[in-house]
Scaffold this motif. Structure first.
Motif, mmCIF file in Angstrom:
data_model
loop_
_atom_site.group_PDB
_atom_site.id
_atom_site.type_symbol
_atom_site.label_atom_id
_atom_site.label_comp_id
_atom_site.label_asym_id
_atom_site.label_seq_id
_atom_site.Cartn_x
_atom_site.Cartn_y
_atom_site.Cartn_z
ATOM 1 N N ALA A 116 -79.274 18.026 -42.338
ATOM 2 C CA ALA A 116 -78.117 18.155 -41.451
ATOM 3 C C ALA A 116 -78.546 17.881 -40.017
ATOM 4 O O ALA A 116 -79.505 18.489 -39.526
ATOM 5 N N ILE A 117 -77.856 16.952 -39.370
ATOM 6 C CA ILE A 117 -78.059 16.704 -37.946
ATOM 7 C C ILE A 117 -77.115 17.646 -37.204
ATOM 8 O O ILE A 117 -75.894 17.612 -37.431
ATOM 9 N N LEU A 118 -77.678 18.476 -36.346
ATOM 10 C CA LEU A 118 -76.894 19.493 -35.650
ATOM 11 C C LEU A 118 -76.780 19.148 -34.176
ATOM 12 O O LEU A 118 -77.774 19.171 -33.443
ATOM 13 N N ASN A 119 -75.586 18.794 -33.740
ATOM 14 C CA ASN A 119 -75.304 18.569 -32.328
ATOM 15 C C ASN A 119 -74.693 19.855 -31.783
ATOM 16 O O ASN A 119 -73.607 20.262 -32.196
ATOM 17 N N ILE A 120 -75.414 20.480 -30.863
ATOM 18 C CA ILE A 120 -75.014 21.765 -30.311
ATOM 19 C C ILE A 120 -74.227 21.532 -29.019
ATOM 20 O O ILE A 120 -74.541 20.634 -28.244
ATOM 21 N N LYS A 121 -73.205 22.354 -28.820
ATOM 22 C CA LYS A 121 -72.424 22.246 -27.584
ATOM 23 C C LYS A 121 -73.362 22.354 -26.386
ATOM 24 O O LYS A 121 -74.295 23.157 -26.390
ATOM 25 N N VAL A 122 -73.098 21.529 -25.391
ATOM 26 C CA VAL A 122 -73.968 21.427 -24.217
ATOM 27 C C VAL A 122 -74.235 22.804 -23.607
ATOM 28 O O VAL A 122 -73.314 23.595 -23.386
ATOM 29 N N GLY A 123 -75.522 23.054 -23.390
ATOM 30 C CA GLY A 123 -75.937 24.275 -22.722
ATOM 31 C C GLY A 123 -76.097 25.492 -23.618
ATOM 32 O O GLY A 123 -76.456 26.571 -23.136
ATOM 33 N N LEU A 124 -75.858 25.343 -24.920
ATOM 34 C CA LEU A 124 -75.911 26.501 -25.815
ATOM 35 C C LEU A 124 -77.136 26.502 -26.739
ATOM 36 O O LEU A 124 -77.218 27.301 -27.665
ATOM 37 N N SER A 125 -78.104 25.637 -26.460
ATOM 38 C CA SER A 125 -79.259 25.526 -27.341
ATOM 39 C C SER A 125 -80.060 26.822 -27.450
ATOM 40 O O SER A 125 -80.474 27.211 -28.547
ATOM 41 N N THR A 126 -80.297 27.484 -26.351
ATOM 42 C CA THR A 126 -81.074 28.730 -26.392
ATOM 43 C C THR A 126 -80.361 29.781 -27.226
ATOM 44 O O THR A 126 -80.974 30.433 -28.084
ATOM 45 N N GLU A 127 -79.061 29.935 -27.019
ATOM 46 C CA GLU A 127 -78.270 30.886 -27.789
ATOM 47 C C GLU A 127 -78.258 30.500 -29.278
ATOM 48 O O GLU A 127 -78.364 31.363 -30.154
ATOM 49 N N PHE A 128 -78.151 29.196 -29.558
ATOM 50 C CA PHE A 128 -78.194 28.718 -30.936
ATOM 51 C C PHE A 128 -79.519 29.091 -31.595
ATOM 52 O O PHE A 128 -79.546 29.588 -32.721
#
Length: 98
Positions: free
Chosen positions: A6-18
């Motif tokens: 699965a390629i996961l595109n995370i909403k901008v700026g939420l990588s740390t929380e993800f």
């Protein structure tokens, strides 16, 4: 063995929380019947992009055993709100097994 990709595109700026939420979620997936192993890798070229690789004993272990379980609802609550767009999930097997 089946490899879920699965390629996961995370909403901008939420990588740390993800990543924090994923640490909780990986305990869920690793407890499922048929689970073998997983890796979450962060893209070097694009911020907020990851690839999730999960090895399952069978495709049914993923598609039925996991996705139709109560545990999947917990997984979904922890992670699905981070994705944009929602990822496409594909399954692969060794060429020798074809």
């Amino acid at each position: 063995m089946i490899l879920e990709v699965a390629i996961l595109n995370i909403k901008v700026g939420l990588s740390t929380e993800f990543e924090i939420s994923f640490k909780k979620a990986e305990k869920i997936i690793s407890s499922m019947k048929g689970y073998v192993s997983h890796q979450l890798k962060k893209c070097v070229e694009q911020d907020d992009k990851y690839i999730l690789l999960v090895n399952w004993e069978t495709i049914e272990d993923h598609e039925i055993g996991f996705r139709q379980s109560e545990e999947y609802l917990q997984w979904k609550a922890l992670l699905h709100h981070f994705y944009e767009p929602f990822p496409t999930v594909e399954h692969y097997k060794l060429v020798e097994e074809l």
